[in-house]
Design an enzyme around this catalytic site. Sequence first.
Site, PDB file in Angstrom:
ATOM      1  CG  HIS A 196     -10.035 -73.317  19.652  1.00  0.00           C
ATOM      2  ND1 HIS A 196     -10.993 -73.183  20.644  1.00  0.00           N
ATOM      3  CD2 HIS A 196      -8.828 -73.352  20.285  1.00  0.00           C
ATOM      4  CE1 HIS A 196     -10.368 -73.132  21.823  1.00  0.00           C
ATOM      5  NE2 HIS A 196      -9.063 -73.235  21.622  1.00  0.00           N
ATOM      6  NE  ARG A 250      -8.606 -77.882  23.346  1.00  0.00           N
ATOM      7  CZ  ARG A 250      -7.736 -76.891  23.556  1.00  0.00           C
ATOM      8  NH1 ARG A 250      -6.536 -77.156  24.049  1.00  0.00           N
ATOM      9  NH2 ARG A 250      -8.055 -75.646  23.264  1.00  0.00           N
ATOM     10  CE  LYS A 285     -11.913 -99.251  32.681  1.00  0.00           C
ATOM     11  NZ  LYS A 285     -13.081 -99.341  33.562  1.00  0.00           N
ATOM     12  NE  ARG A 300      -2.992 -70.635  26.502  1.00  0.00           N
ATOM     13  CZ  ARG A 300      -1.787 -70.989  26.920  1.00  0.00           C
ATOM     14  NH1 ARG A 300      -1.135 -70.207  27.731  1.00  0.00           N
ATOM     15  NH2 ARG A 300      -1.214 -72.107  26.528  1.00  0.00           N
ATOM     16  CB  THR A 301      -9.202 -73.922  26.162  1.00  0.00           C
ATOM     17  OG1 THR A 301      -8.413 -73.280  25.159  1.00  0.00           O
ATOM     18  CG2 THR A 301     -10.642 -73.986  25.694  1.00  0.00           C
TER      19      THR A 301
HETATM   20  C1  NCD Z   1      -4.685 -73.225  20.744  1.00  0.00           C
HETATM   21  C2  NCD Z   1      -5.310 -74.568  20.441  1.00  0.00           C
HETATM   22  O1  NCD Z   1      -5.471 -75.395  21.337  1.00  0.00           O
HETATM   23  O2  NCD Z   1      -5.650 -74.747  19.278  1.00  0.00           O
HETATM   24  N1  NCD Z   1      -4.503 -72.999  22.108  1.00  0.00           N
HETATM   25  C3  NCD Z   1      -5.523 -72.448  22.826  1.00  0.00           C
HETATM   26  O3  NCD Z   1      -6.617 -72.953  22.878  1.00  0.00           O
HETATM   27  N2  NCD Z   1      -5.274 -71.265  23.413  1.00  0.00           N
HETATM   28  C4  NCD Z   1      -3.462 -72.963  19.977  1.00  0.00           C
HETATM   29  C5  NCD Z   1      -2.348 -73.952  20.020  1.00  0.00           C
HETATM   30  O4  NCD Z   1      -2.397 -74.969  20.698  1.00  0.00           O
HETATM   31  O5  NCD Z   1      -1.357 -73.679  19.344  1.00  0.00           O
END
Ligand code: NCD
Length: 301
Positions: A128, A100, A79, A50-51
């Site tokens: 997040h 991320r 590397k 999703r992100t």
């Molecule tokens: C979350 C995350 O990556 O922290 N997912 C997301 O970004 N929608 C929640 C999760 O992974 O459980």
Amino acid sequence: MKRTQLITTADLSKEEVDFLMEEGGKMRNQRTDDLKGLVCATLFFEPSTRTRLSFESAIHRLGGSVITIADSKSTSMKKGETLEDTIRVIEKYADIIIMRHPEAGSAERAAKVTQKPLINAGDGGNEHPTQALLDLYTIKRELGRLDNLQAGFGFDPKHSRTIRSLAFMLTHYKNNEFTFVCPESLVPKEDMLNNLEGRGATFNIAHNLDDYPKFDLFYANRLQEERFADHDEFEALRKKFVITRKLAESSQTKVLNPLPRIDEIMIDVDDLEQAAYFRQVENGLYMRMALLKYLATSYYQ
Ligand code: NCD
């Protein structure tokens, strides 16, 4: 108001959060040229569906273009290149960086080596912030308010960065009471509770779902398997708390989940009005559009 980087939820003032929610509301079904001519790098050194894709869709809808790393194994970090060097290189190619990374504090490290617009899309078990923005916006849309809320959070507040970020974000608003529902070994970390206490928040910890009907919303998140030191512990706890259809139907409580959903909500809850998690997904697109526009305008105009 101006901002070029979003590293933690604490960066954002209440005024900015309210502004972004208003902007997000205007993005529904829009196509604009707010990012016209800008190249955005989405760097995902940890899995994401999703992100990453909502950011990329948001960028396209704003008229920008995307370069991406969807798998750290395909980069020179494999590397042995440092995160700092990687960012120093990518900032030469990209006008906006979205990252991320599995380590807590990695977004802050990246921010030390680039002035370019930078967004933390999740740093390990830490934060997040863009998920918190879309969660907040979803609560507002579903319940019509962000104060006087009874909010339940489960079931792994120890490891969940989304619970940590959303609880913090909700402290901008008045009279919210938080209940963290979890096994004894997964209670929120000390620093998170101290933080909430410092912000004047009222919170409880529960080891059962007996109070479920009192919640205006329940924010369920999977046990964060990848952050357990002991995999057997994860296996032993994974189905301890589950939102069943019977439980969900027993009240008006809105059910949110950042997703992925694993064991924590039964599939037959999905068609109830209380289930807000797929609406939440859509809201993420609009909030990310609003955030990208805000940072790009702050830096490039
Ligand atoms: C979350 C995350 O990556 O922290 N997912 C997301 O970004 N929608 C929640 C999760 O992974 O459980």
